[in-house]
Design a protein around this motif. Sequence first.
Motif, PDB file in Angstrom:
ATOM      1  N   UNK A   1     -20.627  41.171  -3.598  1.00  0.00           N
ATOM      2  CA  UNK A   1     -19.896  40.553  -2.491  1.00  0.00           C
ATOM      3  C   UNK A   1     -19.072  39.412  -3.066  1.00  0.00           C
ATOM      4  N   UNK A   2     -17.775  39.420  -2.772  1.00  0.00           N
ATOM      5  CA  UNK A   2     -16.890  38.388  -3.312  1.00  0.00           C
ATOM      6  C   UNK A   2     -16.033  37.788  -2.205  1.00  0.00           C
ATOM      7  N   UNK A   3     -15.533  36.593  -2.473  1.00  0.00           N
ATOM      8  CA  UNK A   3     -14.698  35.886  -1.515  1.00  0.00           C
ATOM      9  C   UNK A   3     -13.241  35.901  -1.977  1.00  0.00           C
ATOM     10  N   UNK A   4     -12.346  36.210  -1.056  1.00  0.00           N
ATOM     11  CA  UNK A   4     -10.925  36.175  -1.381  1.00  0.00           C
ATOM     12  C   UNK A   4     -10.490  34.742  -1.658  1.00  0.00           C
ATOM     13  N   UNK A   5      -9.712  34.556  -2.708  1.00  0.00           N
ATOM     14  CA  UNK A   5      -9.322  33.195  -3.117  1.00  0.00           C
ATOM     15  C   UNK A   5      -7.815  33.035  -3.258  1.00  0.00           C
ATOM     16  N   UNK A   6      -7.098  33.355  -2.198  1.00  0.00           N
ATOM     17  CA  UNK A   6      -5.651  33.139  -2.159  1.00  0.00           C
ATOM     18  C   UNK A   6      -4.944  33.659  -3.407  1.00  0.00           C
ATOM     19  N   UNK A   7      -5.154  34.922  -3.711  1.00  0.00           N
ATOM     20  CA  UNK A   7      -4.449  35.539  -4.816  1.00  0.00           C
ATOM     21  C   UNK A   7      -5.117  35.396  -6.162  1.00  0.00           C
ATOM     22  N   UNK A   8      -6.084  34.500  -6.286  1.00  0.00           N
ATOM     23  CA  UNK A   8      -6.789  34.351  -7.542  1.00  0.00           C
ATOM     24  C   UNK A   8      -7.889  35.405  -7.640  1.00  0.00           C
ATOM     25  N   UNK A   9      -8.499  35.469  -8.822  1.00  0.00           N
ATOM     26  CA  UNK A   9      -9.609  36.410  -8.980  1.00  0.00           C
ATOM     27  C   UNK A   9     -10.719  36.017  -8.010  1.00  0.00           C
ATOM     28  N   UNK A  10     -11.290  36.979  -7.293  1.00  0.00           N
ATOM     29  CA  UNK A  10     -12.289  36.653  -6.268  1.00  0.00           C
ATOM     30  C   UNK A  10     -13.521  35.981  -6.849  1.00  0.00           C
TER      31      UNK A  10
END
Length: 363
Positions: free
Chosen positions: A231-240
Amino acid sequence: MKKNPAFAKDNVKTKIAVLVGLFCFLYLIFSFRPLGTELHLTPDWTLAIDREELGAESEAAQDLVPFKLGQAIGYFSADGRIAACIPFSFNAAISSRYYAVYSANNSGTEVKNPDGTTALTLDAPGFPYFSDDRIFLFMPNGNSIARYDSAGEKLWEYENYAPVSAFSSSEGGCVIGFADGQIVSVKNDGTIDQRYYPGGSEFSAIYGAAVSTDGSLIACVSGLKQQRFIVSRRNQGEHPKVIFHEYLPAESNQLRLVKFNADASMVFYNYNGGLGVADLQGTKSAHIPLSGTVVQIEEAEEYGLVFILSRDGDGYSVTVLEPFDQVLSSTSFKAEHAFLLVQDNYVFIGRDSKISRLSISKR
């Protein structure tokens, strides 16, 4: 003056009785808890869809419940009336807003409203998929997907060299998993905000994926030989940013169902022999033994319950969980085809040519 031995003995007995009584009184006070409520599923009605006329009645679309059973799709009302029942020979797609029947080599798709009227036409070959009011088309090459608006105009298309192996859509966007192990996150406007390979396994592939309702979280089953759930979090275009990770107790190259609950506090995934539940608030997980394959996961938010439909051979089971991981009840039935849907305080269960409604209550 000497004390009477009998009086002294009675006095000791009295003190002991008082102390025992006091202990019992304090125990009742401090150990008292309100009686817990129990789950009740009350059968309301059962209807046979093969006894209904084909076609659509005049019903408000927002009041209809979609179903797909065997080689038929359609809609019914919550009070137990069939509004439409449409047979198909190859395949069909349906949601609360749209439905379509299509062939293996269709050059275009007519998308219809629940009342049978034409909503739009997709002027391209492929296989339609509906997620509420969102319209997608999987291209025949197997490695690209497009999204369309309510007028049938293409909003965006994404193509990769590897086949699509997993897909999920929500109000917050969609996520595409590919057989080469890549995850692609797409915003509603078609912007690609993330592309990444979860990695960590000897063989790369995505076997299941989901995006949370608000689009902030992505979950997937990734790889073989150390198959992982991530499970990962989206980080505004950066690697999650990975917020949860574990290796599967049993791995397989079969596609897996992955699903977030409504507030994204939990996420579920199935594997051979069980269901994994990740508590993202407590950063812990549980594994619930289940036979067969999980085919649907539905949540009754008001009651804090999760309903699991699983299939094992020619039998289905419905398991009810009280989050985080407590099994409240389970029942099994024989059927060739089945579906499960939770809406408000009702559970709808379809099996072959019948649909039943049960009311949920706790008392």
